[in-house]
Design a protein around this motif. Structure first.
Motif, PDB file in Angstrom:
ATOM      1  N   THR A  55       0.800  -1.174  -0.048  1.00 38.32           N
ATOM      2  CA  THR A  55      -0.048   0.039   0.096  1.00 38.32           C
ATOM      3  C   THR A  55       0.762   1.239   0.034  1.00 38.32           C
ATOM      4  O   THR A  55       1.235   1.671   1.211  1.00 38.32           O
ATOM      5  N   LYS A  56       1.056   1.895  -1.222  1.00 40.65           N
ATOM      6  CA  LYS A  56       2.442   2.868  -1.341  1.00 40.65           C
ATOM      7  C   LYS A  56       1.634   4.021  -0.787  1.00 40.65           C
ATOM      8  O   LYS A  56       2.702   4.942  -0.481  1.00 40.65           O
ATOM      9  N   ASP A  57       0.500   4.618  -0.635  1.00 45.42           N
ATOM     10  CA  ASP A  57      -0.021   5.753  -0.346  1.00 45.42           C
ATOM     11  C   ASP A  57       0.229   5.901   1.294  1.00 45.42           C
ATOM     12  O   ASP A  57       0.052   6.944   1.684  1.00 45.42           O
ATOM     13  N   PHE A  58       0.188   4.790   1.775  1.00 45.38           N
ATOM     14  CA  PHE A  58       0.228   5.036   3.384  1.00 45.38           C
ATOM     15  C   PHE A  58       1.348   4.410   4.083  1.00 45.38           C
ATOM     16  O   PHE A  58       1.885   3.211   3.602  1.00 45.38           O
ATOM     17  N   THR A  59       1.946   4.981   5.033  1.00 42.22           N
ATOM     18  CA  THR A  59       3.020   4.181   5.808  1.00 42.22           C
ATOM     19  C   THR A  59       2.445   3.229   6.737  1.00 42.22           C
ATOM     20  O   THR A  59       1.074   3.216   6.979  1.00 42.22           O
TER      21      THR A  59
END
Lengths: 307, 307
Positions: B81-85
């Motif tokens: 999930t690249k948009d959230f750390t």
């Protein structure tokens, strides 16, 4: 003089078992004693019967029913339980016979449970008896390690191991067994501490037996009671762990199946095909209940408190 | 008390470190990875991805970099999930998991202790047997089996409660998940409480209290309750841990967007950054809760402090 004789007779009557009352045949050993008391426990006996029935059916059953667990019956998709067609438990969405799948799933669930339990018992017994027998600094260090392992959350590590061994269920459960030995090690260590002070250990030592053979031949065989109880309580725990993993989608992969996988498949279609949840669920609950009753019965049978 | 607290704190920190280390290396040594897809990525792209996440560094360098990041409360990036750390995803899920867990914990403690006391006071009456039977069922039937059955009965057939989801977070959405999550703990706490309450009520100081003519209610609440609570309190630490891991299943079944669901999703996608971050997060919470419970235990039972 007569007074003396009277006293002696009284003492003998009180403390010596007359020859006529000695039980015929073998003397009562710890094992025989425990088994006798187990047989008197109705719940445990019933549970043993149910459990053996489930095991026999799971092992032999697949040879006696005309369907296997992976081949679809093209004439019966989503069929409810029906005696006429021979699908006693009905079929699933893919037309596979549920009875065959439940039997096969029980077999897989029990197999992985037995693998994990034997690993955990082996490691626990060896670890605990070595720590207890060697004692001193070694014991301290080994038990501190157990304390640390105890503090780690078990299920999280199971899921981590799943990520690691995901492709091989049997390896995964051998690894789970490696997480489960802690309580066993503690119990065994406690027992060993008292066993090693006994005369037969001293005798073995005096005749020149070295440490490892003493542990294996003299200490371990005396640990039967706690080990058996522990194993009966561990097997259901592993069965639940397996079902839990399978439920989340981590466990056994298609077309292979297990009780957990079946329950998870059944739960998603409970409204339209309730039998897919009911039968595997009933088998799982009867398995867990019988293990619980047997474990309770064994604990009472081996418990020296009320002997 | 302060000495005990600091000693206990000092033993918790190394355990957390060991847990993090174990989790890190298990995940890094696992075969496969987050970038394995149906169609293999071109080697250049893969190399770029790996160097972007520093996965091409030596393992030991990665390990220490991770530790330094953790010390700054940075759980690192998610690989899928690249948009959230990782931290952002956990923060999104946390309120749901916390609400669920806290409610289940309170329910388990209140109902478990009450049922245990009642069982002990009315020992071997019909009510006691009823509680024992319900407790046995709660212990044996796993939550992934009770949940779909409750959903079918109360959600679908009776339509009293929503089948799943969170909705507006009102109590109607909470009832079923909280019940399922706390059921086995209610059972375990009530059994523990019943046993220790029976033992306490036979103690000499209770006989004294009775002999002095103190009323039954006062004897139970003022004299017996506190000593009888100690085994229950020592169970609360592990129980909090079980509730957290148990909520993984419950969240998946009832479709609640908590941390557990992110965790399962990440484990299925082999998103190692997210799995590791969640495990570290869960473990820290569990170990800190264990610490708090041990301190409470020491406060209740002076014998523990001086050991």
């Amino acid at each position: 003089m007569t007074l003396y004789v009277d006293k002696r007779e009284a003492l003998e009557k009180r403390f010596l078992v007359p020859d006529t009352e000695m039980p015929a045949g073998k003397p009562r050993s710890l094992m025989r004693d425990a088994m006798r008391r187990l047989r008197a426990n109705k719940a445990a006996v019933g549970a043993i019967i149910v459990l053996s029935l489930i095991i026999i059916l799971a092992v032999l059953g697949p040879y006696f029913i005309p369907y296997d667990y992976e081949t679809p019956d093209w004439g019966a998709f989503r069929a409810p339980p029906d005696f006429a067609s021979g699908h006693y438990f009905g079929t699933d969405q893919n037309g596979r016979d549920l009875l065959a799948r439940v039997l096969y799933g029980t077999r897989v669930s029990l197999t992985v449970a037995i693998i994990a339990t034997s690993v955990s018992v082996t490691v626990g017994v060896l670890y605990g008896s070595v720590a207890g027998f060697v004692g001193g600094r070694t014991d301290q260090a080994m038990m501190r390690f157990v304390d640390v392992m105890y503090a780690l959350p078990y299920l999280l590590f199971v899921i981590l191991l799943m990520v690691m061994f995901g492709r091989n269920v049997f390896l995964l459960f051998a690894a789970i067994g490696l997480l489960e030995w802690l309580t066993m090690a503690r119990i065994v260590r406690g027992q060993t501490l008292s066993l090693k002070e006994r005369e037969f250990v001293e005798a073995a030592r005096a005749s020149g037996v070295s440490t490892l053979p003493i542990i294996l031949r003299h200490i371990v065989p005396n640990l039967v009671g706690p080990v058996v109880i522990y194993a009966t309580l561990t097997i259901p725990e592993i069965v639940i762990t397996e079902s839990f993993l399978s439920y989340l989608g981590f466990g056994v992969q298609e077309p292979l199946t297990s009780l957990g996988t079946l329950i998870s498949e059944g739960a998603s279609v409970i409204q339209v095909m309730p039998w897919l949840l009911f039968f595997p669920g009933a088998v799982l609950v009867s398995l867990l209940l019988s293990f619980a009753f047997i474990g309770d019965g064994l604990r009472d049978a081996f418990d020296p408190k009320d002997r | 008390m302060l000495g005990y607290a600091s000693r206990r704190l000092l033993t918790t920190l190394p355990v957390i470190l060991i847990a993090i280390t174990a989790a890190f290396f298990i995940l890094r040594l696992a075969p496969g990875g987050p970038f394995d897809q149906e169609r293999a990525l071109p080697p250049e792209v893969l190399a770029n991805l790996r160097s972007y996440y520093h996965l091409d560094d030596p393992l030991i360098v990665q390990y220490f970099r991770y530790l330094v990041r953790l010390a700054h409360f940075d759980l690192g990036p998610s690989f899928v999930t690249k948009d959230f750390t990782v931290a952002q995803q956990i923060t999104i899920g946390l309120p749901y998991t916390m609400t669920l867990g806290t409610c289940a914990f309170v329910l388990a403690v209140v109902l478990g202790i009450t049922a245990g006391i009642l069982g002990a006071l009315y020992q071997n009456h019909a009510g006691d047997y009823l509680i024992a039977a319900v407790a046995m069922t709660g212990l044996v039937v796993p939550n992934f089996l009770t949940a779909p059955i409750l959903q079918l009965v109360f959600g679908v057939n009776l339509a009293w409660l929503p089948v799943g989801g969170w909705g507006d977070g009102s109590i109607r959405f909470l009832i079923m998940p909280v019940t399922v999550l706390s059921l086995s703990h209610i059972a375990r706490i009530s059994r523990l409480m019943r046993g220790s309450m029976i033992e306490t009520m036979n103690a000499n100081f209770i006989k004294t209290a009775k002999a002095k003519g103190i009323g039954r209610r006062r004897t139970v609440l003022r004299h017996a309750l506190r000593p009888a609570l100690t085994p229950v309190v020592s169970y609360l630490g592990p129980a909090a841990g079980y509730l957290l891991t148990g909520s993984i299943v419950v969240e998946s079944i009832f479709g609640i967007p908590g941390v557990g669901r992110y965790f399962v999703g990440a484990a299925l996608n082999r998103d190692y950054g997210m799995v590791l971050g969640t495990v570290v997060f869960y473990m820290s919470i569990i170990l800190v809760l264990n610490l708090l419970v041990d301190l409470a235990y020491a406060w209740l039972d002076p014998k523990v402090r001086t050991r």
